[in-house]
Design an enzyme around this catalytic site. Structure first.
Site, PDB file in Angstrom:
ATOM      1  N   GLU A   1       1.523  27.998   5.613  1.00  0.00           N
ATOM      2  CA  GLU A   1       0.633  27.262   6.545  1.00  0.00           C
ATOM      3  C   GLU A   1      -0.512  27.833   6.667  1.00  0.00           C
ATOM      4  OE1 GLU A   1       0.078  24.021   8.023  1.00  0.00           O
ATOM      5  OE2 GLU A   1      -1.703  25.040   9.056  1.00  0.00           O
TER       6      GLU A   1
ATOM      7  N   HIS B   1      22.364   3.549  32.122  1.00  0.00           N
ATOM      8  CA  HIS B   1      23.291   4.987  32.012  1.00  0.00           C
ATOM      9  C   HIS B   1      24.344   4.616  31.034  1.00  0.00           C
ATOM     10  CE1 HIS B   1      25.064   8.611  33.140  1.00  0.00           C
ATOM     11  NE2 HIS B   1      26.312   7.964  33.286  1.00  0.00           N
TER      12      HIS B   1
ATOM     13  N   ALA C   1       2.095  22.910   6.856  1.00  0.00           N
ATOM     14  CA  ALA C   1       3.233  22.543   7.735  1.00  0.00           C
ATOM     15  C   ALA C   1       2.847  21.433   8.756  1.00  0.00           C
ATOM     16  CB  ALA C   1       3.375  23.635   8.808  1.00  0.00           C
TER      17      ALA C   1
ATOM     18  N   GLY D   1       0.768  -1.057  -0.038  1.00  0.00           N
ATOM     19  CA  GLY D   1      -0.066   0.032   0.098  1.00  0.00           C
ATOM     20  C   GLY D   1       0.979   1.143  -0.059  1.00  0.00           C
ATOM     21  N   THR D   2       0.207   2.367   0.501  1.00  0.00           N
ATOM     22  CA  THR D   2       0.883   3.709   0.443  1.00  0.00           C
ATOM     23  C   THR D   2       2.335   3.561   1.287  1.00  0.00           C
ATOM     24  OG1 THR D   2      -1.378   4.639   0.429  1.00  0.00           O
ATOM     25  CG2 THR D   2       0.544   5.918   1.219  1.00  0.00           C
TER      26      THR D   2
HETATM   27  P1  FAD Z   1      -2.941   2.101   2.066  1.00  0.00           P
HETATM   28  O1  FAD Z   1      -1.510   2.002   2.775  1.00  0.00           O
HETATM   29  O2  FAD Z   1      -3.155   3.407   1.594  1.00  0.00           O
HETATM   30  O3  FAD Z   1      -3.375   0.922   1.337  1.00  0.00           O
HETATM   31  C1  FAD Z   1      -4.389   0.678   0.482  1.00  0.00           C
HETATM   32  C2  FAD Z   1      -4.365  -0.297  -0.567  1.00  0.00           C
HETATM   33  O4  FAD Z   1      -5.313  -0.422  -1.208  1.00  0.00           O
HETATM   34  C3  FAD Z   1      -3.368   0.449  -1.605  1.00  0.00           C
HETATM   35  O5  FAD Z   1      -2.368  -0.521  -2.099  1.00  0.00           O
HETATM   36  C4  FAD Z   1      -4.291   0.612  -2.599  1.00  0.00           C
HETATM   37  O6  FAD Z   1      -4.011   0.715  -3.859  1.00  0.00           O
HETATM   38  C5  FAD Z   1      -5.157  -0.283  -2.585  1.00  0.00           C
HETATM   39  N1  FAD Z   1      -6.666  -0.146  -3.167  1.00  0.00           N
HETATM   40  C6  FAD Z   1      -7.466   0.988  -2.948  1.00  0.00           C
HETATM   41  N2  FAD Z   1      -8.604   0.730  -3.511  1.00  0.00           N
HETATM   42  C7  FAD Z   1      -8.702  -0.536  -4.078  1.00  0.00           C
HETATM   43  C8  FAD Z   1      -9.568  -1.414  -4.899  1.00  0.00           C
HETATM   44  N3  FAD Z   1     -10.808  -0.724  -5.203  1.00  0.00           N
HETATM   45  N4  FAD Z   1      -9.220  -2.748  -5.209  1.00  0.00           N
HETATM   46  C9  FAD Z   1      -7.956  -3.119  -4.814  1.00  0.00           C
HETATM   47  N5  FAD Z   1      -6.914  -2.310  -4.124  1.00  0.00           N
HETATM   48  C10 FAD Z   1      -7.581  -1.312  -3.688  1.00  0.00           C
HETATM   49  N6  FAD Z   1       2.156   6.406   8.760  1.00  0.00           N
HETATM   50  C11 FAD Z   1       3.061   6.179   9.988  1.00  0.00           C
HETATM   51  O7  FAD Z   1       2.352   5.438  10.753  1.00  0.00           O
HETATM   52  N7  FAD Z   1       4.333   6.259   9.998  1.00  0.00           N
HETATM   53  C12 FAD Z   1       4.907   7.094   9.175  1.00  0.00           C
HETATM   54  O8  FAD Z   1       6.271   7.159   9.234  1.00  0.00           O
HETATM   55  C13 FAD Z   1       4.127   7.374   7.632  1.00  0.00           C
HETATM   56  N8  FAD Z   1       5.115   8.180   6.905  1.00  0.00           N
HETATM   57  C14 FAD Z   1       4.085   8.450   5.588  1.00  0.00           C
HETATM   58  C15 FAD Z   1       4.953   9.149   4.572  1.00  0.00           C
HETATM   59  C16 FAD Z   1       3.902   9.543   3.465  1.00  0.00           C
HETATM   60  C17 FAD Z   1       4.859  10.134   2.489  1.00  0.00           C
HETATM   61  C18 FAD Z   1       2.920   9.223   3.459  1.00  0.00           C
HETATM   62  C19 FAD Z   1       1.750   9.484   2.104  1.00  0.00           C
HETATM   63  C20 FAD Z   1       2.193   8.400   4.302  1.00  0.00           C
HETATM   64  C21 FAD Z   1       2.849   8.045   5.733  1.00  0.00           C
HETATM   65  N9  FAD Z   1       2.243   7.594   6.642  1.00  0.00           N
HETATM   66  C22 FAD Z   1       2.960   7.056   7.801  1.00  0.00           C
HETATM   67  C23 FAD Z   1       0.636   7.114   6.722  1.00  0.00           C
HETATM   68  C24 FAD Z   1       0.784   5.514   6.057  1.00  0.00           C
HETATM   69  O9  FAD Z   1       1.053   5.433   4.865  1.00  0.00           O
HETATM   70  C25 FAD Z   1      -0.945   5.326   5.954  1.00  0.00           C
HETATM   71  O10 FAD Z   1      -1.641   5.676   7.510  1.00  0.00           O
HETATM   72  C26 FAD Z   1      -1.341   3.714   5.887  1.00  0.00           C
HETATM   73  O11 FAD Z   1      -0.682   3.349   4.808  1.00  0.00           O
HETATM   74  C27 FAD Z   1      -2.563   3.209   5.679  1.00  0.00           C
HETATM   75  O12 FAD Z   1      -2.766   2.042   5.771  1.00  0.00           O
HETATM   76  P2  FAD Z   1      -4.153   1.367   4.818  1.00  0.00           P
HETATM   77  O13 FAD Z   1      -3.883  -0.025   4.998  1.00  0.00           O
HETATM   78  O14 FAD Z   1      -5.154   1.931   5.491  1.00  0.00           O
HETATM   79  O15 FAD Z   1      -4.023   1.991   3.295  1.00  0.00           O
HETATM   80  P1  NAI Z   2      -1.404  16.746   7.852  1.00  0.00           P
HETATM   81  O1  NAI Z   2      -2.778  16.605   8.202  1.00  0.00           O
HETATM   82  O2  NAI Z   2      -0.483  16.195   9.028  1.00  0.00           O
HETATM   83  O3  NAI Z   2      -0.800  18.430   7.916  1.00  0.00           O
HETATM   84  C1  NAI Z   2      -1.755  19.156   6.826  1.00  0.00           C
HETATM   85  C2  NAI Z   2      -1.268  20.712   7.251  1.00  0.00           C
HETATM   86  O4  NAI Z   2      -1.817  21.514   6.240  1.00  0.00           O
HETATM   87  C3  NAI Z   2      -2.138  21.328   8.398  1.00  0.00           C
HETATM   88  O5  NAI Z   2      -1.119  21.877   9.220  1.00  0.00           O
HETATM   89  C4  NAI Z   2      -3.035  21.917   7.848  1.00  0.00           C
HETATM   90  O6  NAI Z   2      -3.235  23.062   8.984  1.00  0.00           O
HETATM   91  C5  NAI Z   2      -2.443  22.479   6.655  1.00  0.00           C
HETATM   92  N1  NAI Z   2      -3.404  23.037   5.679  1.00  0.00           N
HETATM   93  C6  NAI Z   2      -4.540  22.475   5.358  1.00  0.00           C
HETATM   94  N2  NAI Z   2      -4.922  23.259   4.234  1.00  0.00           N
HETATM   95  C7  NAI Z   2      -4.104  23.957   4.076  1.00  0.00           C
HETATM   96  C8  NAI Z   2      -4.197  24.942   2.943  1.00  0.00           C
HETATM   97  N3  NAI Z   2      -5.046  25.389   2.102  1.00  0.00           N
HETATM   98  N4  NAI Z   2      -3.046  26.028   2.979  1.00  0.00           N
HETATM   99  C9  NAI Z   2      -1.951  25.716   3.742  1.00  0.00           C
HETATM  100  N5  NAI Z   2      -2.037  24.782   4.616  1.00  0.00           N
HETATM  101  C10 NAI Z   2      -3.225  23.846   4.755  1.00  0.00           C
HETATM  102  O7  NAI Z   2      -1.125  16.166   6.558  1.00  0.00           O
HETATM  103  P2  NAI Z   2      -0.225  15.655   5.823  1.00  0.00           P
HETATM  104  O8  NAI Z   2       1.153  16.170   6.154  1.00  0.00           O
HETATM  105  O9  NAI Z   2      -0.445  15.733   4.196  1.00  0.00           O
HETATM  106  O10 NAI Z   2      -0.048  14.128   6.213  1.00  0.00           O
HETATM  107  C11 NAI Z   2      -1.193  13.305   5.746  1.00  0.00           C
HETATM  108  C12 NAI Z   2      -1.170  12.066   6.675  1.00  0.00           C
HETATM  109  O11 NAI Z   2      -0.287  11.221   6.514  1.00  0.00           O
HETATM  110  C13 NAI Z   2      -1.373  12.716   7.950  1.00  0.00           C
HETATM  111  O12 NAI Z   2      -2.591  12.308   8.623  1.00  0.00           O
HETATM  112  C14 NAI Z   2      -0.205  11.580   8.702  1.00  0.00           C
HETATM  113  O13 NAI Z   2      -0.775  11.080   9.825  1.00  0.00           O
HETATM  114  C15 NAI Z   2       0.002  10.685   7.714  1.00  0.00           C
HETATM  115  N6  NAI Z   2       1.721  10.811   7.830  1.00  0.00           N
HETATM  116  C16 NAI Z   2       2.351  10.406   9.006  1.00  0.00           C
HETATM  117  C17 NAI Z   2       3.640  10.306   8.922  1.00  0.00           C
HETATM  118  C18 NAI Z   2       4.246   9.800  10.257  1.00  0.00           C
HETATM  119  O14 NAI Z   2       3.531   9.271  11.139  1.00  0.00           O
HETATM  120  N7  NAI Z   2       5.555  10.058  10.451  1.00  0.00           N
HETATM  121  C19 NAI Z   2       4.415  10.786   8.109  1.00  0.00           C
HETATM  122  C20 NAI Z   2       3.833  11.425   7.008  1.00  0.00           C
HETATM  123  C21 NAI Z   2       2.308  11.180   6.914  1.00  0.00           C
END
Ligand code: FAD
Ligand code: NAI
Length: 469
Positions: free
Chosen positions: A207, A448, A185, A44-45
């Protein structure tokens, strides 16, 4: 027609963990996945375009930054040269190994991986459209929706993945931008903004709110912003982007103060749009079983059950934090509930981490939440400047803050900013699951010299007897 106890749609952390757990419990299970962004791998993602590639670049760029700016202080003189192609290649290799690992776990747990787009086709049926255009139908006693989320869009800012990027585009640039504008941000903006800043980009973050990282404890967020600004990130808070125009060589972004006033135009090589993610349910056939998502598109559940009998939903597509470990927790609980066990998720104890440098990690309530609830609490705080391990490693930025109930001393929240705190917050997750008092942590022997001693010293601070600061 193939018959299953459970058919899971989506192979991300929600879907693949659900599939593995179902296999472990002896259920006949299939996981339907269509891959992410044109790919065809499981994970997935998170594995393909999220957690893992971003952490790969965060690690590599931090090493580069250390070599360029911090090694000399340790008596190591080097002049690092960036090889971005290799940095991207090592990321792709690690991601490939991880996605293959899920394939192995599927085989080990007898999970059928069905490649293609899944669509619910009435009660107990999932139709899968393969990339070859051939449709097959699976019969399922239970359907688990784990389709995840997609980046949210912004009117006036059209993603082209050339100059105007979402996180996926920003994870695979072939050059270091001279300048990068990040819209939002939040966690993605600050993590990926950090990657490109470390590699040499001038990063400006726009932001909407008057603070960064909504949801983070305000005191931590202020320290975090100050630190990122010291590193060179520029913040434009209380500002909204009303448009972005891409050319072959760059982007012009129109930014307006939220409170009103004159707009200004910022120019940069690239723009990263990171203003949150939205649940992904397009083409899923929810209407065939009478499920109507809420106004924001999320599937509402009660203990992972949707409104349709035999249809469950977990992960980003449902309400709650969009985090891989939240999806994983729900996966296990949902499958255990399907198997007649007592599935359980403690939503109060889901940790959050931002993998920048310093890292930020927290679990439980923020001070703002406790104040809003009118809950009487005490706090203890310990700075990393007073932690011997952090000191000798020259990593003294940040602190640990512990919040505990004024009467019972139960730990209500822990907020960490500092070196490697992602690996430390788990101690407070365990303590809080056991409903520990701050005194419990304060009286537990910690090794420690370690950074973890800061966790103990902060807990001591709740009763006012921090010894080392
Ligand atoms: P996804 O991982 O989105 O998986 C869904 C899957 O379903 C995908 O493969 C998609 O193609 C498939 N799918 C969708 N519709 C269909 C369909 N109709 N038929 C078949 N397949 C389908 N979270 C953290 O906890 N730690 C992090 O460090 C972190 N970093 C992130 C960094 C970035 C850049 C991003 C974008 C996200 C990050 N996240 C992080 C968030 C995390 O990736 C998601 O919360 C997590 O992947 C959600 O899992 P999920 O299984 O719900 O969905
Ligand atoms: P986010 O929800 O963390 O942050 C989005 C930011 O954009 C907020 O500060 C919001 O106020 C701002 N914003 C919203 N509309 C705006 C606008 N029109 N103009 C300017 N600012 C605006 O979302 P983000 O960073 O896109 O991440 C998405 C999801 O992915 C998060 O929910 C997070 O949980 C997950 N994720 C988790 C990571 C981790 O656990 N380390 C790493 C990356 C993503």
């Amino acid at each position: 027609m193939a018959q299953y106890d459970v058919v899971i749609i989506g192979g991300g952390p929600g879907g693949y963990n659900a599939a593995i757990r179902a296999g472990q419990l002896g259920l006949k299970v299939a996981c339907v996945d269509k891959g992410v962004d044109g790919g065809s791998t499981l994970g997935g993602t998170c594995l393909n375009v999220g957690c893992m590639p971003s952490k790969a670049l965060l690690h590599a760029s931090e090493m580069y930054d250390s070599a360029a700016n911090h090694f000399a202080e340790l008596g190591i003189d080097v002049a690092p040269k960036l090889n971005l192609t290799q940095m991207m290649a090592q990321k792709a290799i690690s991601v490939g190994q991880l996605t293959k690992g899920i394939e192995f776990l599927f085989k080990k747990n007898k999970v059928d991986w069905v490649k293609g787009a899944g669509r619910i086709a009435g009660a107990g049926k999932v139709e899968v459209m393969g990339s070859d255009g051939v449709a097959t139908t699976l019969e399922a006693k239970n359907i688990v929706i784990a389709t995840g989320s997609l980046p949210a869009g912004l009117p006036g800012v059209t993603l082209d993945q050339q100059r105007i990027l979402d996180s996926t585009g920003a994870l695979s640039l072939s050059e270091v931008p001279k300048s990068l504008i990040v819209i939002g941000a939040g966690i993605i903006g600050l993590e990926l903004g950090s990657v490109w800043r470390r590699l040499g980009a001038q990063v400006t973050v726009v932001e909407f709110l008057d603070r960064i990282c909504p949801g983070m404890d305000t005191e931590v967020a202020k320290t975090f912003q100050r630190t990122l600004a010291k590193q060179g990130m520029v913040f434009k808070l209380s500002s909204k982007v009303s448009g972005a125009k891409a050319s072959k060589t760059g982007v012009s972004v129109t930014v307006e103060p939220v409170a009103g006033g004159a707009a200004e135009t910022l120019k940069a090589d690239y723009v990263l749009l990171a203003i949150g993610r939205k649940p992904y349910t397009e083409g899923l056939g929810l209407e065939t079983v009478g499920i109507a998502p809420d106004k924001r598109g999320f599937i509402e559940t009660d203990h992972w059950k949707t409104s349709a009998p035999g249809v469950w939903a977990i992960g980003d597509v449902t309400l709650g934090p969009m985090l891989a470990h939240k999806a994983e927790e729900e996966a296990v609980a949902c499958i255990e509930a399907i198997a007649g066990k007592a599935g359980h998720v403690n939503y109060a104890i889901i940790p959050n981490v931002v993998y920048t440098s310093p890292e930020v990690a927290w679990v439980g309530k923020t001070e703002e939440q406790l104040k809003a609830e009118g809950r009487a609490y005490k706090s203890g705080k310990f700075p990393f400047t007073a932690n011997s391990r952090a000191k000798i490693n020259h990593e003294t930025e940040g602190f640990v803050k512990v919040l505990a109930d004024s009467v019972t001393d139960e730990i209500l929240g822990a907020h960490l900013i500092g070196p490697h705190v992602s690996e430390m917050v788990g101690e407070y997750c365990v303590a809080m699951e056991f409903r520990a008092a701050s005194e419990d942590v304060a009286r537990i022997c910690h090794p420690h010299p370690t950074r973890s001693e800061a966790l103990r010293q902060a807990a001591m601070g709740v009763e006012g007897w921090t010894m080392q600061a």
